[in-house]
Design a protein around this motif. Structure first.
Motif, PDB file in Angstrom:
ATOM      1  N   SER A  41     -32.802 138.645  99.535  1.00 27.10           N
ATOM      2  CA  SER A  41     -31.217 139.370  98.460  1.00 27.10           C
ATOM      3  C   SER A  41     -31.243 138.634  97.423  1.00 27.10           C
ATOM      4  CB  SER A  41     -30.478 139.097  99.712  1.00 27.10           C
ATOM      5  OG  SER A  41     -29.248 139.079  99.175  1.00 27.10           O
ATOM      6  N   SER A  42     -30.146 139.045  96.575  1.00 29.76           N
ATOM      7  CA  SER A  42     -29.917 138.933  95.440  1.00 29.76           C
ATOM      8  C   SER A  42     -28.821 137.885  95.930  1.00 29.76           C
ATOM      9  CB  SER A  42     -29.495 139.643  94.347  1.00 29.76           C
ATOM     10  OG  SER A  42     -27.837 140.235  94.419  1.00 29.76           O
ATOM     11  N   LEU A  43     -28.283 137.385  96.883  1.00 29.47           N
ATOM     12  CA  LEU A  43     -27.579 136.403  97.126  1.00 29.47           C
ATOM     13  C   LEU A  43     -28.312 135.144  97.795  1.00 29.47           C
ATOM     14  CD1 LEU A  43     -24.734 138.588  98.705  1.00 29.47           C
ATOM     15  CD2 LEU A  43     -24.565 137.784  96.665  1.00 29.47           C
ATOM     16  N   HIS A  44     -27.321 133.828  97.648  1.00 32.26           N
ATOM     17  CA  HIS A  44     -27.993 132.165  98.053  1.00 32.26           C
ATOM     18  C   HIS A  44     -27.438 132.398  98.866  1.00 32.26           C
ATOM     19  CE1 HIS A  44     -30.750 132.997  94.840  1.00 32.26           C
ATOM     20  NE2 HIS A  44     -29.537 133.419  93.710  1.00 32.26           N
ATOM     21  N   VAL A  45     -27.952 131.779  99.952  1.00 31.86           N
ATOM     22  CA  VAL A  45     -27.617 130.527 101.105  1.00 31.86           C
ATOM     23  C   VAL A  45     -26.999 129.421 100.651  1.00 31.86           C
ATOM     24  CG1 VAL A  45     -27.727 130.166 103.200  1.00 31.86           C
ATOM     25  CG2 VAL A  45     -28.416 132.281 102.702  1.00 31.86           C
ATOM     26  N   GLU A  46     -25.984 128.903 100.778  1.00 26.62           N
ATOM     27  CA  GLU A  46     -25.137 127.739 100.188  1.00 26.62           C
ATOM     28  C   GLU A  46     -24.915 126.482 101.139  1.00 26.62           C
ATOM     29  OE1 GLU A  46     -23.305 128.127  96.598  1.00 26.62           O
ATOM     30  OE2 GLU A  46     -25.398 129.562  95.093  1.00 26.62           O
ATOM     31  N   ARG A 109     -20.937 154.724  96.284  1.00 20.37           N
ATOM     32  CA  ARG A 109     -20.239 152.899  95.360  1.00 20.37           C
ATOM     33  C   ARG A 109     -20.578 152.560  97.201  1.00 20.37           C
ATOM     34  NH1 ARG A 109     -21.380 149.002  93.180  1.00 20.37           N
ATOM     35  NH2 ARG A 109     -19.538 148.104  93.256  1.00 20.37           N
ATOM     36  N   ALA A 110     -20.223 153.310  98.539  1.00 20.20           N
ATOM     37  CA  ALA A 110     -19.774 152.850  99.649  1.00 20.20           C
ATOM     38  C   ALA A 110     -21.367 152.362 100.438  1.00 20.20           C
ATOM     39  CB  ALA A 110     -19.159 153.661 100.721  1.00 20.20           C
ATOM     40  N   LEU A 111     -22.108 153.045 100.125  1.00 18.13           N
ATOM     41  CA  LEU A 111     -23.286 152.688 100.818  1.00 18.13           C
ATOM     42  C   LEU A 111     -24.088 151.778 100.029  1.00 18.13           C
ATOM     43  CD1 LEU A 111     -24.971 156.904 100.346  1.00 18.13           C
ATOM     44  CD2 LEU A 111     -25.116 154.922 102.475  1.00 18.13           C
ATOM     45  N   TYR A 112     -23.867 151.544  98.485  1.00 17.76           N
ATOM     46  CA  TYR A 112     -24.370 150.162  98.037  1.00 17.76           C
ATOM     47  C   TYR A 112     -24.291 149.246  97.930  1.00 17.76           C
ATOM     48  CZ  TYR A 112     -25.522 147.256  94.196  1.00 17.76           C
ATOM     49  OH  TYR A 112     -25.219 145.858  92.942  1.00 17.76           O
ATOM     50  N   LEU A 113     -22.324 148.945  98.982  1.00 19.79           N
ATOM     51  CA  LEU A 113     -22.014 148.259  99.115  1.00 19.79           C
ATOM     52  C   LEU A 113     -22.465 147.713 101.022  1.00 19.79           C
ATOM     53  CD1 LEU A 113     -18.470 148.407  98.311  1.00 19.79           C
ATOM     54  CD2 LEU A 113     -19.766 146.937  97.078  1.00 19.79           C
ATOM     55  N   LEU A 114     -23.118 149.036 101.454  1.00 18.08           N
ATOM     56  CA  LEU A 114     -23.056 148.787 102.796  1.00 18.08           C
ATOM     57  C   LEU A 114     -25.050 148.148 102.550  1.00 18.08           C
ATOM     58  CD1 LEU A 114     -22.090 151.344 104.701  1.00 18.08           C
ATOM     59  CD2 LEU A 114     -21.421 149.067 104.652  1.00 18.08           C
ATOM     60  N   HIS A 115     -25.337 148.974 101.489  1.00 22.51           N
ATOM     61  CA  HIS A 115     -26.768 147.271 101.635  1.00 22.51           C
ATOM     62  C   HIS A 115     -27.058 146.193 101.177  1.00 22.51           C
ATOM     63  CE1 HIS A 115     -28.828 151.368 102.827  1.00 22.51           C
ATOM     64  NE2 HIS A 115     -28.449 151.813 101.673  1.00 22.51           N
ATOM     65  N   GLN A 116     -26.325 146.071 100.436  1.00 22.63           N
ATOM     66  CA  GLN A 116     -25.805 144.765  99.860  1.00 22.63           C
ATOM     67  C   GLN A 116     -25.923 144.169 100.904  1.00 22.63           C
ATOM     68  OE1 GLN A 116     -25.976 143.160  96.831  1.00 22.63           O
ATOM     69  NE2 GLN A 116     -25.610 144.973  95.313  1.00 22.63           N
TER      70      GLN A 116
END
Length: 553
Positions: A41-46, A109-116
């Motif tokens: 993922s592009s998010l990081h666990v901090e 857009r909702a699908l994109y957010l769900l995949h994020q």
């Protein structure tokens, strides 16, 4: 066309209907080293700290925000009437696109957010798995499931390729493509410190294997135990002739066994016959079982041995009282003390029911020192054919089901509890496993009639989708997956087909077996030795009673 793959395993019923052995233990669910990983993922666990000593802190506010914000946006979208919201506005609303286009844009857009969100959840799952944090995984699993359900609701009205093209054109395919999620994990059971013993026999001392109980699966277990006895007694093992028993060279590779052991410790009957020539005899029967008949060998089988030119030099006698209906636990030391002999060729009779050093025998790889995964396994030709079938029909993610039916109703109802389930109940149990494994297809190994398999197929439905049950098809010259068997004249051999079924089942992502069947137990042995087991492996409807049981005769 039905292949009677499990018909070869009449199991304990064939010779021992009165046997009241206990219901098999449930297949152990052991934790895996790590589940299947998703793209990063592009998010990081901090804010998640080490899980090694237990989870000290719950998910941080930042991750709660990342997890629930997309859900909030999706719920807001479905709960708000945007046309009403803007109808009373003082500002003009541009109506450049039809309503359907605006709805599709919002859905994308909702699908994109769900995949994020899905990517973040799976990233957290992977981190918690690496740290053995079951509490976090328990909290994440329903969130991931809810995420997938919302995604399916959004996608359900759109089945056109235009919609799929739009979704796959995003610059981050891993964030847009629906991620397949399975809660099943691979089991790695091989032990680095496996307890083994070296097999170093005297070259002029032999143990003649005799296996008579049940069908092929029983005989393979019997042969495996004979190898252990031969090692304990420092003897070379002789496989029986196909004129007396099965044609083992068609399903097993004896040369492979000897290669694994590093020396020629197992002989087929023809090699033994050539070696002994004028001294073809069993010098002494030292029977492991004394009842119901010594060595579990009747007069007809003694006559078959003599028809092979083998003379029997002694009566069939046992050094102890041991009944196959209630076998006692024995140690390796007891076996050595009771069965050691100076005679050149001895036989101990059928040892399928022998209970000797069970934990030692059942460990992955078995009790003997060797350099392979296992000693008793399908021949290379059968293994390759199984791989070609999987590549042709199944792919790398499939469930295998051993659905034993023929003769199983009476056998199971004699057990407490019964292990024979009505087809609708079986279908429900199978669907639950599919939900965990997320596999698109099931390989069906069965001896059931078409009336049962057709009903089963119609009832195995998950999320409104019928999951196909695949059986091996009738021979077809246009298909080449089984060409190796035809080339070596192994086609239409029921034992080869049964071993092929076992091989396919042993290579599956998840296996559902039939409790009480040695055909199932041999598949589980292969999955253990080949290291292909799954945390979702189980017996059919494990832990459940049949919802209807017929009365006794």
């Amino acid at each position: 066309m039905d292949r009677a793959s499990s018909d070869e395993d009449d199991d304990r019923e064939s010779f021992l209907e009165q046997n009241d052995r206990k219901h098999p233990h449930p297949i152990p669910h052991q934790p895996s080293s790590s589940p299947r990983r998703s793209p990063s993922s592009s998010l990081h666990v901090e804010d998640l700290r080490t899980f090694g000593n237990g989870v000290r802190r719950r998910l941080s506010k930042r991750y709660l925000f990342a997890v629930f914000l997309p859900l909030f946006i999706v719920l807001l979208y479905f709960s708000t009437d945007f046309r009403t919201l803007f109808s009373n506005s003082k500002f003009p609303v541009l109506n450049l696109d039809p309503l359907s286009d605006r709805m599709r844009e919002s859905e994308l857009r909702a699908l994109y957010l769900l995949h994020q969100q899905q990517s973040s959840l799976l990233s957290l799952w992977n981190h918690s798995s690496n740290s053995s944090s079951s509490s976090i995984q328990s909290a994440l699993l329903p969130l991931i499931s809810l995420n997938k359900q919302i995604e399916q609701v959004l996608l359900s009205p759109h089945n056109s390729p235009i919609n799929n093209t739009t979704l796959s054109s995003d610059s981050d395919p891993s964030a847009v493509a629906p991620a397949r999620f399975s809660s099943c994990q691979s089991l790695h059971r091989r032990l680095p410190d496996r307890k083994t013993m070296a097999w170093k026999p005297r070259p002029d001392k032999f143990l003649f294997a005799i296996c008579l109980s049940g069908q092929m699966s029983n005989h393979l277990i019997c042969l495996e135990k004979h190898m252990f006895f031969a090692a304990l007694l420092n003897r070379v093992l002789v496989f029986p002739s196909n004129r007396f028993d099965y044609h083992y060279s068609r399903v097993l590779d004896i040369d492979h066994i000897n290669t694994c052991l590093g020396s020629k410790l197992v002989l087929n009957f023809e090699e033994f016959e050539e070696m002994r020539k004028d001294r073809l005899r069993i010098d002494k029967f030292i029977c492991y079982f004394s009842a119901p008949t010594p060595c579990y060998v009747d007069e007809d089988h003694v006559k078959k041995l003599k028809a092979l030119g083998i003379s029997v030099g002694s009566k069939l006698e046992s050094p102890w009282k041991e009944d196959i209906r209630k076998p006692g636990k024995r140690t390796a030391q007891e076996v050595v003390a009771k069965f050691s002999s100076d005679d050149d060729v001895i036989a101990i009779g059928d040892v399928f029911y022998a209970d000797v050093e069970t934990e030692w025998l059942m460990q992955p790889g078995g009790p003997l020192a060797h350099k392979c995964k296992t000693l008793i396994e399908p021949s290379r030709l059968i293994t390759l054919t199984a791989q070609r079938f999987i590549q042709t029909f199944l792919g790398n993610n499939f469930i295998a089901l051993h659905f034993r039916r023929h003769g199983f109703l009476k056998f199971c109802n004699a057990k407490k509890p019964s292990c024979f389930y009505p087809v609708p109940q079986a279908a429900s149990c199978i669907a639950r496993v599919i939900g965990k494994a997320n596999a698109p297809v099931i390989y069906l190994s069965t001896d059931a009639a078409e009336s049962e398999t057709n009903l089963l197929q119609s009832l195995v439905v998950v999320d409104g989708k019928t999951i196909p049950l695949v059986k091996r098809p009738p021979p077809n010259a246009a298909e080449k997956w089984d060409a190796l068997l035809y080339r070596h004249h192994l086609e239409d051999d029921p034992q080869v087909e049964a071993m092929l079924d076992k091989s396919i089942c042993a290579m599956s992502s998840v296996f559902i077996g039939a409790a009480g069947s040695t055909f199932t137990e041999d598949i589980l042995r292969l999955r253990k030795d080949w290291d292909t087991g799954s945390s979702c492996d189980e017996y059919l409807c494990q832990g459940e009673l049949p919802n209807f049981i017929a009365e006794d005769e």
